[in-house]
Write an enzyme that holds these catalytic residues in place. Sequence first.
Site, PDB file in Angstrom:
ATOM      1  N   CYS A  91     -48.323 -21.350  -8.070  1.00  0.00           N
ATOM      2  CA  CYS A  91     -48.520 -21.666  -9.475  1.00  0.00           C
ATOM      3  C   CYS A  91     -49.709 -20.805  -9.907  1.00  0.00           C
ATOM      4  CB  CYS A  91     -48.758 -23.162  -9.677  1.00  0.00           C
ATOM      5  SG  CYS A  91     -50.113 -23.857  -8.696  1.00  0.00           S
ATOM      6  N   ARG A 138     -49.934 -27.746  -8.895  1.00  0.00           N
ATOM      7  CA  ARG A 138     -48.468 -27.747  -9.014  1.00  0.00           C
ATOM      8  C   ARG A 138     -47.820 -27.358  -7.697  1.00  0.00           C
ATOM      9  NH1 ARG A 138     -47.909 -24.150 -14.220  1.00  0.00           N
ATOM     10  NH2 ARG A 138     -50.002 -23.658 -13.534  1.00  0.00           N
TER      11      ARG A 138
END
Length: 192
Positions: A95, A101
């Site tokens: 990410c 993430r």
Amino acid sequence: MSILRHLQEDERFSLDDLTDRLANQGRKIGLIIDLTDTDRYYDYRDVEDMDIEYCKIRVPGHQDVPEHSCRKFFRVVDSFLRDNRHNDKLIGIHCTHGINRSGYFIVRYLIEVFGLEPNDAISAFNRARGHQMEKYTDDLRRRIPGIATQVTSSDSDENDYYVKRDRPLPYTRPSVDPMSNDCSAKASEINL
């Protein structure tokens, strides 16, 4: 990549750096899963030109991760692992910062597919990454080991890793040295 011109030489880490380091270890990356919600960091065709598969799963930062994105991630990873069970190619997942993430998707996979206890999966990711996840840990701790997100027939209508709408086309590639301050670009066409 014109974004690199803002970094000092020792702060840069490119796809070439990654593949070179892996090659020195006798390893090869086979798939990159890009979880950013932007196309500004690199051109996916550069990845594919290196004979590395590419999957874009757009996941906006600073908000809850959509369940359909997790289902797609699980399908992509399962498919890649199945298709590459006779080799040891790696999956690169990123990410923007490679922590929250990325960590969320990896840890959910470890919990729901591999059956790890949530705290064990979070700890394993933090050790491997070398940085503590700062977000999503409450959600991850509520996950049940071995209960993978169910894939419905509507989720699996695409057997490929990506669909055309995932591709940022046409993409504009820099036409000059990415380290210079000249950011002129030349549009390129791709037919899918």
